[in-house]
Enzyme design. Structure first.
Site, PDB file in Angstrom:
ATOM      1  N   LYS A 163      -1.528   5.043   3.969  1.00 29.42           N
ATOM      2  CA  LYS A 163      -0.703   4.192   3.124  1.00 29.42           C
ATOM      3  C   LYS A 163       0.501   3.915   3.753  1.00 29.42           C
ATOM      4  CE  LYS A 163       0.649   4.313  -1.664  1.00 29.42           C
ATOM      5  NZ  LYS A 163       0.356   4.964  -2.859  1.00 29.42           N
ATOM      6  N   LYS A 222      10.118   5.125  -0.613  1.00 30.86           N
ATOM      7  CA  LYS A 222       9.069   6.066  -0.471  1.00 30.86           C
ATOM      8  C   LYS A 222       8.923   6.233   1.011  1.00 30.86           C
ATOM      9  CE  LYS A 222       6.788   5.254  -4.999  1.00 30.86           C
ATOM     10  NZ  LYS A 222       5.525   5.152  -5.829  1.00 30.86           N
ATOM     11  N   LYS A 273      -4.049   1.142   3.308  1.00 26.40           N
ATOM     12  CA  LYS A 273      -3.385   0.346   2.161  1.00 26.40           C
ATOM     13  C   LYS A 273      -2.015   0.022   2.713  1.00 26.40           C
ATOM     14  CE  LYS A 273      -1.701   0.794  -2.603  1.00 26.40           C
ATOM     15  NZ  LYS A 273      -1.633   1.546  -3.848  1.00 26.40           N
TER      16      LYS A 273
END
Length: 427
Positions: free
Chosen positions: A295, A317, A348
């Protein structure tokens, strides 16, 4: 006498009847006159399977195989349609010798039937997992940045949307909750409330559709007052092990409600192994784990965060999600997730990361999932609205590309729309 009978009788060839006597191969003069007006004098009378008469399709005369073969051996061979003439090139085309090619790949692409026969990748509603946003309200609220998507009322709109999806073969969904701000906290305790929004929705869905496959999101960001996937220390550091402790409790609450697959999307180290151990200790050995293995800290997530009102209150993040510039690092995450007991590995975003999907496919025997994220969805929708692209064709092509890269399943907001298109194609 038998041979004479065979020669003077008719025989069915490709559904049309011809006479065995050469004297009778020519049609009546009236037919010849009509044909001469339509055809070049060089064309001979031919037998066509599609020919019909005034009294309907030509009927078989009931001749045996031996009688038909005898007529052919005797030289009474009716002609099939003529050899097609070579299509003419447009005026001005250069006259060139044929290239000395032993292989011409275009030969296998020259007709729809051949293209279908040699198609390497297929796309089916069974490949889709439908992400659905839910909230506590009764009405379905449109999501401005994601045309066609809604925050669904968990008691009504959710059931209706799942019913529509099942009607076209989509029987897998993943739930994302819009949690009231009053229930958010720095430690995200609402995430493991057994009577929270997600567990309630799971129980409702399983009561209505027992065979529905329900995936859940395991992360703290929808429940965190800080908007991060983990617990935030006062200096801004995301606490890893303490977050994993919370995630284990969240996964157990979801499994207890009836979830089939829990999906940690937080990107904390060691969370797959810890969740597997926690699930097993509570008797949920049958519950699968789909790990968000690769991700990336992507800019394609914007519309999703607006839908859940889960944007980080500060910072970004990047300390836990992967750097979009990194490729080999995905192999490290793959190795760890496999060793810790993941059942499915997810990449992702999707389309901008086809190389990562292929990397995981080539290095793991586990099923691979791809998430076609909100930014990908919204760009295609916007392009369609502006008439810059053919929305339906681009949608289906993008999904096919994800499958071709190696994805076994695709989480996509297009699941319902794409499945309807695929069902229409089959009709």
């Amino acid at each position: 006498m038998a041979s004479t009978t065979a020669l003077n009788s008719g025989c069915n060839v490709g559904g049309a009847v011809v006479n065995r006597n050469p004297l009778f191969l020519r049609p009546p003069s009236s037919t010849l006159v009509k044909q001469s007006r339509r055809r070049s004098p060089k064309l001979r009378f031919t037998v066509r399977a599609s020919e019909t008469h005034a009294d309907g399709p030509t009927k078989k005369l009931g001749l045996s195989d031996a009688e038909c073969e005898a007529a052919v051996v005797a030289g009474t061979v009716p002609e099939a349609p003529p050899i097609p003439s070579k299509p003419a090139a447009p005026s001005g085309s250069p006259m060139v010798p044929s290239l000395p090619l032993s292989r011409r790949p275009r030969r296998n692409r020259k007709s729809p039937a051949l293209r279908a026969a040699f198609q390497e990748t297929t796309l089916s509603p069974a490949n889709f997992v439908y992400p659905l946003f839910i909230h506590e309200g009764e009405d379905d609220t449109p999501i401005g940045a994601m045309p066609g998507c809604y925050r669904l009322g968990w008691r009504h709109g959710l059931l209706e949307e799942v019913s529509k999806a099942r009607d076209v073969g989509v029987n897998s969904i993943v739930l994302f909750p819009k949690v009231p701000d009053a229930l958010k906290s720095p430690t995200g305790d609402e995430a493991y409330n057994e009577n929270g929004l997600v567990p309630r929705a799971i129980r409702l869905l399983k009561d209505k559709y027992p065979d529905l496959v329900i995936y859940t999101d395991v992360a703290l960001d929808p429940y965190s007052s800080d908007g991060h996937d983990g617990i935030v220390r006062e200096d801004g550091v995301i606490m890893n092990d303490e977050t994993v402790h919370q995630l284990c409790k969240q996964a157990i609450a979801q499994a207890g409600a009836g979830a089939d697959v829990v999906s940690p999307s937080d990107m904390m180290d060691g969370r797959v192994g810890a969740i597997r151990a926690a699930l097993d200790s509570e008797g949920f050995q049958h519950v699968s784990i789909m790990s968000y293995t690769a991700k990336y800290a992507s800019s394609f997530y914007g519309p999703f965060r607006d839908a859940l009102d889960s944007n980080p209150r500060f910072g970004d993040k990047k300390t836990y999600q992967m750097n979009p510039a990194n490729y080999r690092e995905a192999l490290i995450e793959t190795s760890e997730d496999e060793a810790e007991g993941a059942d499915i590995l997810l990449v992702k975003p999707g389309l901008p990361y086809l190389d990562i999907i292929r990397l995981l496919r080539d290095n793991s025997s586990l099923p691979i999932a791809a998430y076609q994220v909100s930014g990908e969805y919204s760009m295609i929708k916007a392009g369609g609205v502006l008439k810059m692209i053919d929305e339906e064709r681009v949608m289906l092509e993008s999904l096919m590309c994800l499958r071709r890269a190696g994805a076994d399943i695709i989480l996509t907001y297009f699941a319902l729309q794409a499945a309807r298109c695929l069902c229409d194609e089959k009709r």
